[in-house]
Design a protein around this motif. Structure first.
Motif, PDB file in Angstrom:
ATOM      1  N   TRP A  33     -22.722 -44.035 -54.610  1.00  0.00           N
ATOM      2  CA  TRP A  33     -22.532 -44.229 -56.171  1.00  0.00           C
ATOM      3  C   TRP A  33     -23.637 -44.803 -56.840  1.00  0.00           C
ATOM      4  N   GLY A  34     -23.899 -45.824 -56.213  1.00  0.00           N
ATOM      5  CA  GLY A  34     -25.194 -46.635 -56.943  1.00  0.00           C
ATOM      6  C   GLY A  34     -26.494 -45.834 -57.200  1.00  0.00           C
ATOM      7  N   LEU A  35     -26.735 -45.091 -56.181  1.00  0.00           N
ATOM      8  CA  LEU A  35     -28.068 -44.077 -56.276  1.00  0.00           C
ATOM      9  C   LEU A  35     -27.611 -43.142 -57.223  1.00  0.00           C
ATOM     10  N   THR A  36     -26.249 -42.497 -57.179  1.00  0.00           N
ATOM     11  CA  THR A  36     -26.146 -41.394 -58.227  1.00  0.00           C
ATOM     12  C   THR A  36     -26.056 -41.749 -59.691  1.00  0.00           C
ATOM     13  N   SER A  37     -25.532 -42.994 -59.790  1.00  0.00           N
ATOM     14  CA  SER A  37     -25.411 -43.596 -61.183  1.00  0.00           C
ATOM     15  C   SER A  37     -26.739 -43.768 -61.723  1.00  0.00           C
ATOM     16  N   ALA A  38     -27.697 -44.379 -61.030  1.00  0.00           N
ATOM     17  CA  ALA A  38     -28.881 -44.666 -61.308  1.00  0.00           C
ATOM     18  C   ALA A  38     -29.666 -43.253 -61.617  1.00  0.00           C
ATOM     19  N   SER A  39     -29.367 -42.116 -60.936  1.00  0.00           N
ATOM     20  CA  SER A  39     -30.046 -40.839 -61.228  1.00  0.00           C
ATOM     21  C   SER A  39     -29.652 -40.345 -62.583  1.00  0.00           C
ATOM     22  N   THR A  40     -28.543 -40.838 -63.213  1.00  0.00           N
ATOM     23  CA  THR A  40     -28.207 -40.261 -64.638  1.00  0.00           C
ATOM     24  C   THR A  40     -29.309 -40.380 -65.751  1.00  0.00           C
ATOM     25  N   MET A  41     -30.382 -41.154 -65.369  1.00  0.00           N
ATOM     26  CA  MET A  41     -31.507 -41.661 -66.399  1.00  0.00           C
ATOM     27  C   MET A  41     -32.310 -40.215 -66.378  1.00  0.00           C
ATOM     28  N   PHE A  42     -32.215 -39.316 -65.240  1.00  0.00           N
ATOM     29  CA  PHE A  42     -33.077 -38.119 -65.273  1.00  0.00           C
ATOM     30  C   PHE A  42     -32.413 -36.809 -66.216  1.00  0.00           C
ATOM     31  N   ILE A  43     -31.238 -37.015 -66.544  1.00  0.00           N
ATOM     32  CA  ILE A  43     -30.654 -35.742 -67.219  1.00  0.00           C
ATOM     33  C   ILE A  43     -31.109 -35.329 -68.482  1.00  0.00           C
ATOM     34  N   ARG A  44     -31.097 -34.151 -68.683  1.00  0.00           N
ATOM     35  CA  ARG A  44     -31.818 -33.748 -70.083  1.00  0.00           C
ATOM     36  C   ARG A  44     -31.039 -32.668 -70.554  1.00  0.00           C
ATOM     37  N   THR A  45     -30.133 -31.865 -69.804  1.00  0.00           N
ATOM     38  CA  THR A  45     -29.317 -30.768 -70.383  1.00  0.00           C
ATOM     39  C   THR A  45     -27.837 -31.158 -70.066  1.00  0.00           C
ATOM     40  N   PRO A  46     -26.898 -30.345 -70.728  1.00  0.00           N
ATOM     41  CA  PRO A  46     -25.349 -30.637 -70.600  1.00  0.00           C
ATOM     42  C   PRO A  46     -25.247 -30.073 -69.004  1.00  0.00           C
ATOM     43  N   LEU A  47     -25.542 -29.034 -68.502  1.00  0.00           N
ATOM     44  CA  LEU A  47     -25.201 -28.855 -66.894  1.00  0.00           C
ATOM     45  C   LEU A  47     -25.669 -30.026 -66.162  1.00  0.00           C
ATOM     46  N   GLU A  48     -26.954 -30.751 -66.256  1.00  0.00           N
ATOM     47  CA  GLU A  48     -27.439 -31.635 -65.279  1.00  0.00           C
ATOM     48  C   GLU A  48     -26.574 -32.913 -65.523  1.00  0.00           C
ATOM     49  N   PHE A  49     -26.028 -33.075 -66.907  1.00  0.00           N
ATOM     50  CA  PHE A  49     -24.938 -34.258 -67.216  1.00  0.00           C
ATOM     51  C   PHE A  49     -23.745 -33.957 -66.312  1.00  0.00           C
ATOM     52  N   TYR A  50     -23.346 -32.670 -66.466  1.00  0.00           N
ATOM     53  CA  TYR A  50     -21.899 -32.265 -65.763  1.00  0.00           C
ATOM     54  C   TYR A  50     -22.083 -32.466 -64.101  1.00  0.00           C
ATOM     55  N   VAL A  51     -23.274 -32.232 -63.587  1.00  0.00           N
ATOM     56  CA  VAL A  51     -23.578 -32.208 -62.082  1.00  0.00           C
ATOM     57  C   VAL A  51     -23.427 -33.598 -61.695  1.00  0.00           C
ATOM     58  N   VAL A  52     -24.273 -34.285 -62.368  1.00  0.00           N
ATOM     59  CA  VAL A  52     -24.366 -35.852 -61.903  1.00  0.00           C
ATOM     60  C   VAL A  52     -23.242 -36.515 -61.971  1.00  0.00           C
ATOM     61  N   ARG A  53     -22.238 -36.171 -63.168  1.00  0.00           N
ATOM     62  CA  ARG A  53     -20.974 -36.890 -63.256  1.00  0.00           C
ATOM     63  C   ARG A  53     -19.887 -36.348 -62.299  1.00  0.00           C
ATOM     64  N   PHE A  54     -20.338 -35.082 -61.789  1.00  0.00           N
ATOM     65  CA  PHE A  54     -19.195 -34.509 -60.725  1.00  0.00           C
ATOM     66  C   PHE A  54     -19.610 -35.107 -59.325  1.00  0.00           C
ATOM     67  N   LEU A  55     -20.841 -35.386 -59.037  1.00  0.00           N
ATOM     68  CA  LEU A  55     -21.222 -35.970 -57.945  1.00  0.00           C
ATOM     69  C   LEU A  55     -20.952 -37.526 -57.938  1.00  0.00           C
ATOM     70  N   LEU A  56     -20.848 -38.186 -59.114  1.00  0.00           N
ATOM     71  CA  LEU A  56     -20.480 -39.516 -58.999  1.00  0.00           C
ATOM     72  C   LEU A  56     -19.016 -39.755 -58.869  1.00  0.00           C
ATOM     73  N   GLY A  57     -18.363 -38.867 -59.340  1.00  0.00           N
ATOM     74  CA  GLY A  57     -16.897 -38.723 -58.878  1.00  0.00           C
ATOM     75  C   GLY A  57     -16.643 -38.747 -57.376  1.00  0.00           C
ATOM     76  N   VAL A  58     -17.158 -37.699 -56.690  1.00  0.00           N
ATOM     77  CA  VAL A  58     -17.081 -37.341 -55.345  1.00  0.00           C
ATOM     78  C   VAL A  58     -17.371 -38.775 -54.621  1.00  0.00           C
ATOM     79  N   PHE A  59     -18.479 -39.295 -54.865  1.00  0.00           N
ATOM     80  CA  PHE A  59     -18.981 -40.332 -54.211  1.00  0.00           C
ATOM     81  C   PHE A  59     -18.103 -41.728 -54.607  1.00  0.00           C
ATOM     82  N   GLU A  60     -17.522 -41.970 -55.485  1.00  0.00           N
ATOM     83  CA  GLU A  60     -16.695 -43.119 -56.042  1.00  0.00           C
ATOM     84  C   GLU A  60     -15.159 -42.794 -55.391  1.00  0.00           C
ATOM     85  N   ALA A  61     -14.788 -41.671 -55.015  1.00  0.00           N
ATOM     86  CA  ALA A  61     -13.282 -41.293 -54.679  1.00  0.00           C
ATOM     87  C   ALA A  61     -12.940 -42.328 -53.451  1.00  0.00           C
TER      88      ALA A  61
END
Length: 460
Positions: free
Chosen positions: A117-145
């Motif tokens: 989750w730490g690595l995924t959260s930090a990777s949010t800095m690279f998002i530019r589009t809504p789709l990228e935003f959704y994908v990173v947020r989904f993966l963050l939820g998977v890893f924090e579960a």
């Protein structure tokens, strides 16, 4: 300190190898109290810090959006969906993570969860589009579960139900601490690091608040112990006393994941608890994700000032939380206190819609709502963890926390969509308030939901 738990004589004899009459019994009681104080000193500081970073990671998006939305051209609806989609991944992996923890242990589970989750959260800095935003947020939820229900389950490995209420309150106060810290810290980073090395302030926020979680996962793996019998930092006698104290509950454990699920899902009260937890978390997530925007709408323009104003409701909530936990322990009336707190939270949230032009009146009302919501959670878990038998605890705790994920998946996006098309959060706040009121009423009416034994103080 007197031991209010009342250790069974046979358990004390087993731990000591002989009968323990008179002074020997008193000495054993002192030993078990000292053992639990040692366990608390060993486990809780690190678990507390881990949960602080976990909760900051969940709610910092509420502060990032004040700069991220205009920077990336996101609407309130896009932001709300992105905030919610985190909980879709969270829901899918909640129960599997908790069941896996019983097999592989807490150390490996926390390492996996926190590193990713730490690595995924930090990777949010690279998002530019809504789709990228959704994908990173989904993966963050998977890893924090599994983090929160895993820790609650982990505490049941170390503390019997009679000693668990205040321990859960200590642990959950980390979430309130995160709410206090996140606002000023996130606001300062966004405002003062904006443009440093070509990065926006919100990008720095995700990096500086995400990567420490990965480091904490490594520390947790090296520092924690999975079970009391493996704790070399306890004396042999202390390990025996704790083991004998926990043994009656352990005899009810089952190895089968299917059996654990069936044992949990056959308990009717589980669904009452899950509904109330869903309602409480609708209120919590509304507060977490939309409080910065609400304060901004009440006339506070500076992002850093928004952060400082946001610590007021969380600070008041923490004070009320400890007061209500102690009051509930002293009076043994956990169920009605949870119900009353839920209703106060509902009224506080709804009442803010009538005072949009008054900053301090709105702050007073939202603080009352926050106090109700935050103070209800540890008392709720005192009820829930006592009601669940040991064989049903892993799946039962995960099922209840799935309700939290469902609340996170629904409420932020619903309020975001309503705000986009109605121009106000009022309708969404009324919806959440209605859920809280209904949850409070359900809890009040189910009189059989009560802590089986009066919780004991763990810390002096």
């Amino acid at each position: 300190m007197k031991n209010p738990v009342g250790i069974h004589a046979d358990a004390l004899r087993k731990a000591d190898g002989d009968a323990l009459p008179g002074d020997n019994c008193v000495a054993a009681e002192k030993d078990i109290d000292e053992a639990y104080r040692g366990i608390t000193r060993r486990l809780m500081p690190l678990l507390f810090i881990c949960f602080v970073f976990n909760y900051i990671d969940r709610i910092n998006i509420g502060y990032a959006q004040l700069q991220m939305k205009p920077d990336l051209g996101f609407t309130d609806a896009i932001y709300g969906i992105g905030a919610s989609i985190f909980y879709v991944g969270y829901l899918l992996f909640e129960i599997p993570s908790n069941l896996a923890m019983q097999r592989i242990g807490a150390r490996k589970t926390l390492l996996r969860i926190m590193l990713l989750w730490g690595l995924t959260s930090a990777s949010t800095m690279f998002i530019r589009t809504p789709l990228e935003f959704y994908v990173v947020r989904f993966l963050l939820g998977v890893f924090e579960a599994g983090f929160f229900p895993g820790i609650v389950l982990y505490l049941t490995f170390w503390y019997p139900a009679e000693r668990r209420a205040r321990i859960v309150a200590i642990f959950m106060s980390a979430g309130v601490t995160a709410g206090i810290v996140a606002g000023p810290l996130s606001g300062w980073i966004i405002q003062h690091l904006n443009g440093l090395y070509g990065l926006k302030g919100w990008q720095w926020m995700y990096v500086l608040q995400g990567l420490p979680s990965s480091l904490l996962g490594i520390i947790a793996y090296c520092y924690l112990t999975d079970r009391p019998e493996q704790a070399k930092w306890l004396s042999k006698r202390q390990r025996e006393l704790v083991a004998s104290h926990l043994e009656p509950a352990r005899q009810r454990e089952v190895a089968s994941a299917r059996g654990a699920l069936q044992a949990a899902w056959r308990i009717p009260s589980l669904y009452v608890l899950a509904y109330l937890y869903f309602a409480l978390n609708c209120g919590i997530y509304t507060l977490s994700f939309w409080l910065p925007s609400m304060i901004h709408g009440w006339g506070v323009s500076s992002i850093q000032a928004v952060g400082f104003y946001s610590l007021i409701p969380y600070s008041i909530g923490m004070l009320v939380m400890f007061w209500l936990a102690r009051r509930s322990d002293a009076r043994g009336d956990h169920r009605r206190n949870v119900a009353a707190a839920a209703c106060v939270g509902a009224l506080g949230l709804a009442a803010t819609t009538f005072t949009p032009g008054s900053l301090w009146t709105s702050m007073a009302l939202i603080s009352a709502g926050a106090a109700g919501l935050i103070s209800a959670l540890p008392v709720f878990w005192a009820v829930a963890t006592s009601m669940l038998p040991q064989d049903a605890a892993p799946a039962g705790i995960a099922t209840i926390t799935m309700a939290s994920g469902l609340a996170g998946a629904i409420c932020p996006s619903l309020i975001g969509v309503l705000k986009t098309y109605a121009g106000s959060t009022a309708i969404g706040l009324y919806f959440v308030a209605a859920l809280l009121l209904s949850g409070g009423i359900v809890m009040w009416r189910h009189r059989h939901l009560s802590v089986r034994a009066s919780p004991a103080a763990v810390l002096e």
